[in-house]
Enzyme design. Structure first.
Site, PDB file in Angstrom:
ATOM      1  N   PRO A 231       0.763  -1.366   0.040  1.00  0.00           N
ATOM      2  CA  PRO A 231      -0.177   0.128  -0.042  1.00  0.00           C
ATOM      3  C   PRO A 231       0.711   1.170  -0.002  1.00  0.00           C
ATOM      4  CG  PRO A 231      -1.406  -1.320   1.228  1.00  0.00           C
ATOM      5  CD  PRO A 231       0.737  -2.049   0.997  1.00  0.00           C
ATOM      6  N   LYS A 232       1.820   1.163   0.381  1.00  0.00           N
ATOM      7  CA  LYS A 232       3.139   2.846   1.153  1.00  0.00           C
ATOM      8  C   LYS A 232       3.316   2.728  -0.421  1.00  0.00           C
ATOM      9  CE  LYS A 232       7.549   4.020   2.539  1.00  0.00           C
ATOM     10  NZ  LYS A 232       8.222   3.395   2.562  1.00  0.00           N
ATOM     11  N   THR A 233       3.922   1.871  -0.945  1.00  0.00           N
ATOM     12  CA  THR A 233       4.397   1.866  -2.671  1.00  0.00           C
ATOM     13  C   THR A 233       3.564   2.493  -3.777  1.00  0.00           C
ATOM     14  OG1 THR A 233       6.350   0.415  -1.933  1.00  0.00           O
ATOM     15  CG2 THR A 233       5.597   1.508  -4.220  1.00  0.00           C
TER      16      THR A 233
END
Length: 192
Positions: free
Chosen positions: A133-135
């Protein structure tokens, strides 16, 4: 949480982000900003930079990206070269052997499933090896100007310490922040 509490948190967050914007002007920009300055808003190079940066320092990753992008700039470039060449080019970032495999696999998947293009939606980005999710949110925000909140360990910890959220994992933090932070400020959260 009632509307008054939400409004108070929203004001606190906006004030904090505005203060951070002022006091961080003189600092070295984050990795993705430097990559964009050097290579433009190329979604593929932004994605590769993000994948290389995981568990590595931005300063080191930036130097590796510059070296790597002298030779390889497209998914087609990555699938044409031997894995050993990728390892050699990215040696210096943490877990470089594993990351070389991921870069090769992501490039292959982009060619096979997405016509060589980085997808511009979270679901398809998350289908790529090594993309969490962060990337996905960083790529959406920087490459496609989609308002996104990229939650890493720092955002998770600080958002809780500042009392903005009361969560135990990045997914919950992202969800709560989206409820109280104005959409126009989502992409600023991870940056500052």
């Amino acid at each position: 949480m009632n509307q008054i509490e939400i409004d108070n948190k929203r004001k606190s967050i906006i004030n904090t982000l505005n203060i951070l914007k002022k006091i961080t002007k003189h600092l070295t920009p984050p990795l993705i900003d430097r990559v964009i300055k050097d290579y433009g808003k190329d979604p593929f190079l932004i994605l590769i930079s993000c994948l290389l940066s995981l568990r590595s320092r931005d300063s080191k990753t930036y130097l590796i990206c510059k070296k790597l992008f002298e030779y390889l700039k497209t998914p087609q470039d990555f699938i044409k070269v031997n894995i050993n060449k990728i390892e050699e080019l990215i040696h210096g970032v943490n877990y470089y052997k594993n990351k070389a495999k991921i870069l090769k696999e992501v490039s292959q998947t982009l060619i096979e499933k997405f016509n060589g293009q980085v997808p511009n939606n979270e679901q398809d980005l998350l289908s790529l090896k090594g993309v969490g999710p962060k990337t996905a949110n960083i790529v959406l925000s920087y490459a496609f100007n989609v308002p996104s909140i990229a939650v890493d360990t720092h955002v998770q910890k600080l958002a809780n310490q500042l009392g903005w959220v009361n969560t135990t994992n990045p997914e919950a933090t992202e969800k709560e922040l989206k409820q109280i932070v104005p959409k126009s400020k989502w992409s600023d959260i991870n940056y500052y």
